[in-house]
Design an enzyme around this catalytic site. Structure first.
Site, short mmCIF file in Angstrom:
data_model
loop_
_atom_site.label_atom_id
_atom_site.label_comp_id
_atom_site.label_asym_id
_atom_site.label_seq_id
_atom_site.Cartn_x
_atom_site.Cartn_y
_atom_site.Cartn_z
N ARG A 197 8.88 -32.80 11.65
CA ARG A 197 7.84 -32.54 12.69
C ARG A 197 7.26 -31.24 12.21
O ARG A 197 5.84 -30.83 12.35
CB ARG A 197 8.26 -32.28 13.82
CG ARG A 197 9.33 -31.15 14.09
CD ARG A 197 9.92 -31.25 15.37
NE ARG A 197 10.65 -29.89 15.70
CZ ARG A 197 12.10 -29.97 15.51
NH1 ARG A 197 12.72 -30.71 14.65
NH2 ARG A 197 12.78 -28.71 15.92
N HIS A 198 7.83 -30.30 11.30
CA HIS A 198 7.05 -28.98 10.88
C HIS A 198 6.21 -29.38 9.84
O HIS A 198 5.31 -28.56 9.81
CB HIS A 198 8.21 -28.14 10.41
CG HIS A 198 9.28 -27.65 11.58
ND1 HIS A 198 8.88 -26.96 12.76
CD2 HIS A 198 10.60 -28.26 11.68
CE1 HIS A 198 10.19 -27.04 13.37
NE2 HIS A 198 10.82 -27.72 12.64
N HIS A 250 10.65 -23.37 9.40
CA HIS A 250 9.72 -23.96 10.43
C HIS A 250 8.18 -23.96 9.73
O HIS A 250 7.42 -24.98 9.68
CB HIS A 250 9.74 -23.39 11.69
CG HIS A 250 10.99 -23.86 12.73
ND1 HIS A 250 11.05 -23.85 13.90
CD2 HIS A 250 12.06 -24.56 12.22
CE1 HIS A 250 11.95 -24.34 14.48
NE2 HIS A 250 12.80 -24.57 13.41
N ASP A 286 0.73 -1.13 -0.04
CA ASP A 286 0.09 0.18 0.15
C ASP A 286 0.70 1.25 -0.09
O ASP A 286 2.16 1.08 -0.15
CB ASP A 286 -1.04 -0.06 1.27
CG ASP A 286 -0.25 0.15 2.45
OD1 ASP A 286 1.08 0.21 2.50
OD2 ASP A 286 -0.92 0.06 3.78
N CYS A 335 3.24 -3.17 4.02
CA CYS A 335 2.38 -2.08 4.34
C CYS A 335 3.13 -1.39 5.38
O CYS A 335 4.19 -1.64 5.66
CB CYS A 335 0.93 -2.42 4.82
SG CYS A 335 0.65 -3.50 6.18
N THR A 368 3.30 -1.39 8.57
CA THR A 368 3.51 -2.22 9.70
C THR A 368 3.77 -3.65 9.33
O THR A 368 4.29 -4.53 10.08
CB THR A 368 2.69 -2.05 11.03
OG1 THR A 368 1.37 -2.59 10.34
CG2 THR A 368 2.48 -1.01 11.77
C1 RB5 Z 1 -1.86 2.79 6.56
O1 RB5 Z 1 -1.86 3.80 6.92
C2 RB5 Z 1 -1.43 1.78 7.39
O2 RB5 Z 1 -2.51 1.27 8.28
C3 RB5 Z 1 -1.19 0.40 6.62
O3 RB5 Z 1 -0.19 0.62 5.90
C4 RB5 Z 1 -0.55 -0.82 7.57
O4 RB5 Z 1 0.30 -0.46 8.40
C5 RB5 Z 1 -1.89 -1.43 8.14
O5 RB5 Z 1 -1.78 -2.38 8.96
#
Ligand code: RB5
Length: 151
Positions: free
Chosen positions: A131-132, A97, A7, A64, A66
């Site tokens: 095992r994995h 794993h 994104d 994205c 995070t």
């Molecule tokens: C977008 O601002 C942000 O929420 C997205 O990139 C992401 O981190 C969502 O999990």
């Protein structure tokens, strides 16, 4: 073919990873907004996860801000094992794993150098099986049970 999508939270990182994969001779389909545009991560997470789930894409990389939103979306799809990786150790474990067929990273969490090093680790690591594999089979059994209404 590897599908790589982001994104707006990881557009620059997407470019760096696409170049890194291409330099290794991997065919890549980049997806996502252009610089300066905004996009909702479920729209692009769905495209990549659907392609991996159906076999159209061999593997996927989702990015994205995070990595959290893309992970949530991708793991809705049968057969997808999307791993949110945060360092070299989790990159290695995601393959060794979990045999992750999609890795997910945060463009607001990692530098381009860190992220490309993690992609390299994931590519160069082998799934351990044993095992994995038994544990992955249990995940597949859960998917089947959910699909048939048994769960
Ligand atoms: C977008 O601002 C942000 O929420 C997205 O990139 C992401 O981190 C969502 O999990």
């Amino acid at each position: 073919m590897y599908f790589v999508a982001s994104d707006h939270g990881a557009i620059e990182l997407r470019g760096a990873i696409v170049s890194f994969l291409q330099a290794r001779g991997i065919e890549v389909l980049p997806l996502g907004p252009a610089e300066g545009e905004s996009a909702d991560y479920p729209d692009f997470g769905e495209k990549v996860a659907r392609a991996v789930s159906s076999g159209e894409a061999e593997k996927g990389i989702l990015l994205c801000g995070t990595g959290i939103g893309m992970s949530i979306v991708a793991n809705k799809f049968p057969g997808v094992r999307a791993a949110l990786i945060t360092d070299d150790f989790t990159a290695q474990m995601s393959k060794e794993h979990n045999n992750a067929n999609i890795i997910v990273m945060g463009g607001r969490v990692l530098t381009e150098t860190e992220a490309c090093a993690m992609v390299k680790t994931w590519l160069d690591t082998e799934f351990e099986g044993g095992r994995h594999q038994r544990r992955l089979d249990k995940i597949s059994a859960i998917e089947e049970a959910l699909k048939s209404g048994e769960l």
